[in-house]
Design an enzyme around this catalytic site. Sequence first.
Site, short mmCIF file in Angstrom:
data_model
loop_
_atom_site.label_atom_id
_atom_site.label_comp_id
_atom_site.label_asym_id
_atom_site.label_seq_id
_atom_site.Cartn_x
_atom_site.Cartn_y
_atom_site.Cartn_z
N PHE A 51 5.58 -41.22 -3.21
CA PHE A 51 5.05 -41.20 -4.55
C PHE A 51 4.36 -39.58 -4.60
O PHE A 51 3.42 -39.42 -3.69
CB PHE A 51 3.96 -41.87 -5.12
CG PHE A 51 4.66 -43.55 -5.26
CD1 PHE A 51 5.04 -43.74 -6.79
CD2 PHE A 51 4.63 -44.60 -4.46
CE1 PHE A 51 5.43 -45.12 -6.82
CE2 PHE A 51 5.08 -45.77 -4.66
CZ PHE A 51 5.69 -46.12 -5.98
N ASP A 52 4.64 -38.97 -5.40
CA ASP A 52 3.74 -37.88 -5.90
C ASP A 52 2.49 -38.47 -6.55
O ASP A 52 2.59 -39.65 -6.87
CB ASP A 52 4.35 -37.09 -6.91
CG ASP A 52 3.51 -35.78 -7.53
OD1 ASP A 52 2.67 -35.22 -6.98
OD2 ASP A 52 3.51 -35.67 -8.53
N MET A 53 1.37 -37.84 -7.02
CA MET A 53 0.26 -38.60 -7.46
C MET A 53 0.08 -38.00 -8.74
O MET A 53 0.36 -38.88 -9.86
CB MET A 53 -1.03 -38.10 -6.45
CG MET A 53 -2.26 -38.74 -6.98
SD MET A 53 -3.80 -38.49 -6.08
CE MET A 53 -4.03 -36.82 -6.35
N ASP B 88 7.43 -36.18 -10.90
CA ASP B 88 7.62 -35.93 -12.23
C ASP B 88 7.89 -34.42 -12.49
O ASP B 88 7.98 -33.93 -13.57
CB ASP B 88 6.13 -36.41 -12.98
CG ASP B 88 5.00 -35.32 -12.60
OD1 ASP B 88 4.35 -34.45 -13.22
OD2 ASP B 88 4.76 -35.20 -11.15
#
Length: 218
Positions: free
Chosen positions: A6-8, A166
């Site tokens: 995951f990106d944060m 995103d």
Amino acid sequence: MKGIIFDMDGVLFDTEKLYERFWCEAAKQSGFFMNTEDVAAIRSTDSKIAKKILKERLGEVFDYEAVKKLRIQLMHRYTEEHGVELKPGVVEFLRVCKDKHYRIALATTSNMERALDFLTKGGIHEYFDYILTGDRVLNGKPDPEIYERAAEGLKLSPVECYAVEDSYNGVRSAYAAGCKVIMVPDRNVPDSEMEQKSYKILSSLESFFLEDSKENSM
């Protein structure tokens, strides 16, 4: 597939709007004009790239270090008072990932101190098997290093991992590493490049397993 990376910001936490707000506010307080398009240009990039981009857009007189320092102070003050807001469905999604026995990593441009602070405030630190941050890599996004090393930290190959992103630069980074990219747009509208580099583009995390079950691919 065995792992999910995951990106944060913008994926787990609804913080990209705060970066926009406080970059612009810090610039204004420092005597510079910065707009949301300028912030978008440096989204999910490391400091070296961000500094170069902003000086090209705003001029060599732009004091990147001073404005960034003030932006960090303003944003920290805000999150200390108001906390950090999870994106919809994050906890439920992480629980499903654990139930399906995925190994879970974080690959964020933020530094380790901020990442641990946000994960703790959000109550989701326990879900992560491995955490890699921008201050622990030589080359930030869009370079693939952070995703290559995050997969390595899970003892997996990037091709065995989904990457949830995103931003344009995040998608580029994960795609170049060889991950199967899930784009869940926040502030960036997917263009033809993102469509080509993404395995799926979803409106929310909540629809990930629903969509995948329809294809019987997990």
